[in-house]
Design a protein around this motif. Structure first.
Motif, PDB file in Angstrom:
ATOM      1  N   MET A 219       0.850  -1.183   0.000  1.00 32.41           N
ATOM      2  CA  MET A 219       0.000   0.000   0.000  1.00 32.41           C
ATOM      3  C   MET A 219       0.890   1.240   0.000  1.00 32.41           C
ATOM      4  SD  MET A 219      -3.215  -0.890   2.497  1.00 32.41           S
ATOM      5  CE  MET A 219      -4.481   0.093   1.696  1.00 32.41           C
ATOM      6  N   LEU A 220       0.397   2.285  -0.647  1.00 30.97           N
ATOM      7  CA  LEU A 220       1.111   3.554  -0.709  1.00 30.97           C
ATOM      8  C   LEU A 220       0.421   4.539   0.235  1.00 30.97           C
ATOM      9  CD1 LEU A 220       1.320   3.841  -4.581  1.00 30.97           C
ATOM     10  CD2 LEU A 220       3.329   3.905  -3.117  1.00 30.97           C
ATOM     11  N   LEU A 237       1.993   3.570 -10.971  1.00 23.15           N
ATOM     12  CA  LEU A 237       3.168   2.712 -10.804  1.00 23.15           C
ATOM     13  C   LEU A 237       3.761   2.287 -12.156  1.00 23.15           C
ATOM     14  CD1 LEU A 237       1.880   0.390  -7.940  1.00 23.15           C
ATOM     15  CD2 LEU A 237       3.721   2.072  -7.754  1.00 23.15           C
ATOM     16  N   GLN A 238       5.067   2.354 -12.255  1.00 21.56           N
ATOM     17  CA  GLN A 238       5.750   1.849 -13.449  1.00 21.56           C
ATOM     18  C   GLN A 238       5.983   0.341 -13.302  1.00 21.56           C
ATOM     19  OE1 GLN A 238       6.106   3.773 -16.069  1.00 21.56           O
ATOM     20  NE2 GLN A 238       5.243   5.461 -14.886  1.00 21.56           N
ATOM     21  N   PHE A 247      10.050   3.911  -0.021  1.00 20.20           N
ATOM     22  CA  PHE A 247      10.965   4.892  -0.601  1.00 20.20           C
ATOM     23  C   PHE A 247      10.303   5.686  -1.722  1.00 20.20           C
ATOM     24  CE2 PHE A 247      13.552   1.527   1.199  1.00 20.20           C
ATOM     25  CZ  PHE A 247      14.421   2.254   1.994  1.00 20.20           C
ATOM     26  N   TYR A 248       9.290   6.441  -1.361  1.00 19.31           N
ATOM     27  CA  TYR A 248       8.604   7.201  -2.390  1.00 19.31           C
ATOM     28  C   TYR A 248       7.909   8.401  -1.760  1.00 19.31           C
ATOM     29  CZ  TYR A 248       4.799   4.758  -0.195  1.00 19.31           C
ATOM     30  OH  TYR A 248       3.942   4.277   0.754  1.00 19.31           O
ATOM     31  N   THR A 249       7.567   9.357  -2.598  1.00 18.38           N
ATOM     32  CA  THR A 249       6.637  10.409  -2.209  1.00 18.38           C
ATOM     33  C   THR A 249       5.413  10.219  -3.071  1.00 18.38           C
ATOM     34  OG1 THR A 249       8.475  11.903  -1.784  1.00 18.38           O
ATOM     35  CG2 THR A 249       6.303  12.904  -2.012  1.00 18.38           C
ATOM     36  N   PHE A 250       4.262  10.050  -2.441  1.00 22.45           N
ATOM     37  CA  PHE A 250       3.035   9.771  -3.185  1.00 22.45           C
ATOM     38  C   PHE A 250       1.972  10.780  -2.799  1.00 22.45           C
ATOM     39  CE2 PHE A 250      -1.150   7.541  -3.033  1.00 22.45           C
ATOM     40  CZ  PHE A 250      -1.342   7.369  -4.401  1.00 22.45           C
ATOM     41  N   LYS A 263       6.963   9.917  -6.751  1.00 25.45           N
ATOM     42  CA  LYS A 263       8.375  10.146  -6.992  1.00 25.45           C
ATOM     43  C   LYS A 263       9.164   9.200  -6.102  1.00 25.45           C
ATOM     44  CE  LYS A 263      11.650  13.899  -7.594  1.00 25.45           C
ATOM     45  NZ  LYS A 263      12.776  13.844  -6.670  1.00 25.45           N
ATOM     46  N   ARG A 264      10.067   8.492  -6.714  1.00 24.57           N
ATOM     47  CA  ARG A 264      10.878   7.559  -5.936  1.00 24.57           C
ATOM     48  C   ARG A 264      11.998   8.310  -5.238  1.00 24.57           C
ATOM     49  NH1 ARG A 264       9.012   2.719  -5.842  1.00 24.57           N
ATOM     50  NH2 ARG A 264      10.504   2.558  -4.184  1.00 24.57           N
ATOM     51  N   LEU A 265      12.311   7.895  -4.026  1.00 24.49           N
ATOM     52  CA  LEU A 265      13.422   8.489  -3.298  1.00 24.49           C
ATOM     53  C   LEU A 265      14.650   7.634  -3.571  1.00 24.49           C
ATOM     54  CD1 LEU A 265      11.549   9.042   0.080  1.00 24.49           C
ATOM     55  CD2 LEU A 265      11.879  10.680  -1.787  1.00 24.49           C
TER      56      LEU A 265
END
Ligand SMILES: [Zn+2]
Ligand SMILES: [Zn+2]
Ligand SMILES: [Zn+2]
Ligand SMILES: [Zn+2]
Length: 285
Positions: A219-220, A237-238, A247-250, A263-265
């Protein structure tokens, strides 16, 4: 049994066994057909569910699975369901989709009322055959839909046809409809009662779909509203998510009033040596 254990407790062991309905069949089973298989529907039940009824139930991965109701708990507003693969679980009413009643009268799935008058007419879903008042459905159904020859799918059916493992469909008319529907939630975020870490809520209500969820299972979390969203319901999602990936900003479609932002961190320190299990253990504590 504690209500919050209904799906999360059993979910860990069951979630991998089932394959989504969509994968077994080209199109999701017609719910109208399902309810017709059910012979006895003479008397009106106290709730809209009956023992022995075939239904679609939303699991904590955000996907619908075919099952049969074995028991009904009116107090806890849930049904004990046996799924196609013989696994069993309590599922809240909000996560169970039934077919059209077939008894001739058409009632609104949300308010259970029969009337149909402008500007709040009953609109029938072209997929499941269930009725919705224009103002009962989320989002409200535009009057242009009533006069149009184009097919109209209810929120549940849009989700059922577009969500999938690895991320929801991004192209096609249903994907477009999903994107629009995702900007409005079918529940009130302000009413949810969260735990201290804002990871689980008492209502078992997450995502755009309002279904149950396990925050640590793909889950995000939206960095603005802090709500959790199923991998299966997001369209940004890619690649499929990894377990325990944080590790992302959603930003969700509600907060962005449009497409999701992801955006992936940088992964650097974790990239090479940690295996997934370590990662998920780490982020759980
Ligand atoms: Zn209604
Ligand atoms: Zn429908
Ligand atoms: Zn969802
Ligand atoms: Zn948000």
């Amino acid at each position: 049994m504690n209500i919050e254990n209904y799906s999360t407790g059993a979910g860990n062991s069951l979630v991998h066994k089932r394959s989504p309905l969509r994968r077994n069949q080209k199109t999701p089973t017609s719910l109208t057909k399902l309810s017709l298989q059910d012979g006895h529907k003479a008397k009106k039940p106290a709730c809209k569910f009956e023992e022995g009824q075939d239904v679609l139930a939303r699991w904590s991965d955000g996907l619908f699975y075919l099952g049969t109701i074995k028991k009904i708990n009116i107090l806890k507003q849930s049904c004990f369901i046996i799924f196609e693969d013989s696994s069993k679980s309590w599922v809240l009413w909000k996560d169970i989709q039934t077919g059209a009643t077939g008894s001739g009268e058409m009632v609104c799935t949300i308010c259970q009322e029969e009337y149909s008058e402008a500007p709040n007419e009953m609109v029938i879903c072209d997929k499941c055959g269930q009725g919705y008042h224009q103002l009962c459905h989320t989002p409200h159904i535009d009057s242009s839909v009533i006069d149009s020859d184009e097919k109209w799918l209810c929120r549940q059916c849009v989700f059922a046809t577009t969500t999938k493992r690895g991320g929801a469909l991004k192209k096609g008319p249903n994907a477009k409809a999903l994107q629009v529907m995702k900007q409005t939630l079918p529940y009130s975020v302000a009413d949810l009662e969260w735990d201290a870490g804002h990871k689980t809520n008492v209502q078992q209500c997450y995502c755009y779909c309002g279904g149950p969820g396990d925050w640590y299972l793909k889950m995000l979390q939206c960095c603005k509203c802090k709500q959790w969203f199923h991998e299966a319901c997001v369209q940004c999602l890619q690649k499929p998510m990894l377990f325990g990936d944080r590790f992302y900003t959603f930003i969700c479609s509600v907060c962005s009033s449009g497409p999701e932002y992801l955006k992936r961190l940088p992964l650097q320190c974790w990239q090479t040596h940690q295996n997934l299990k370590d990662m998920s253990m780490f982020w759980r504590h």
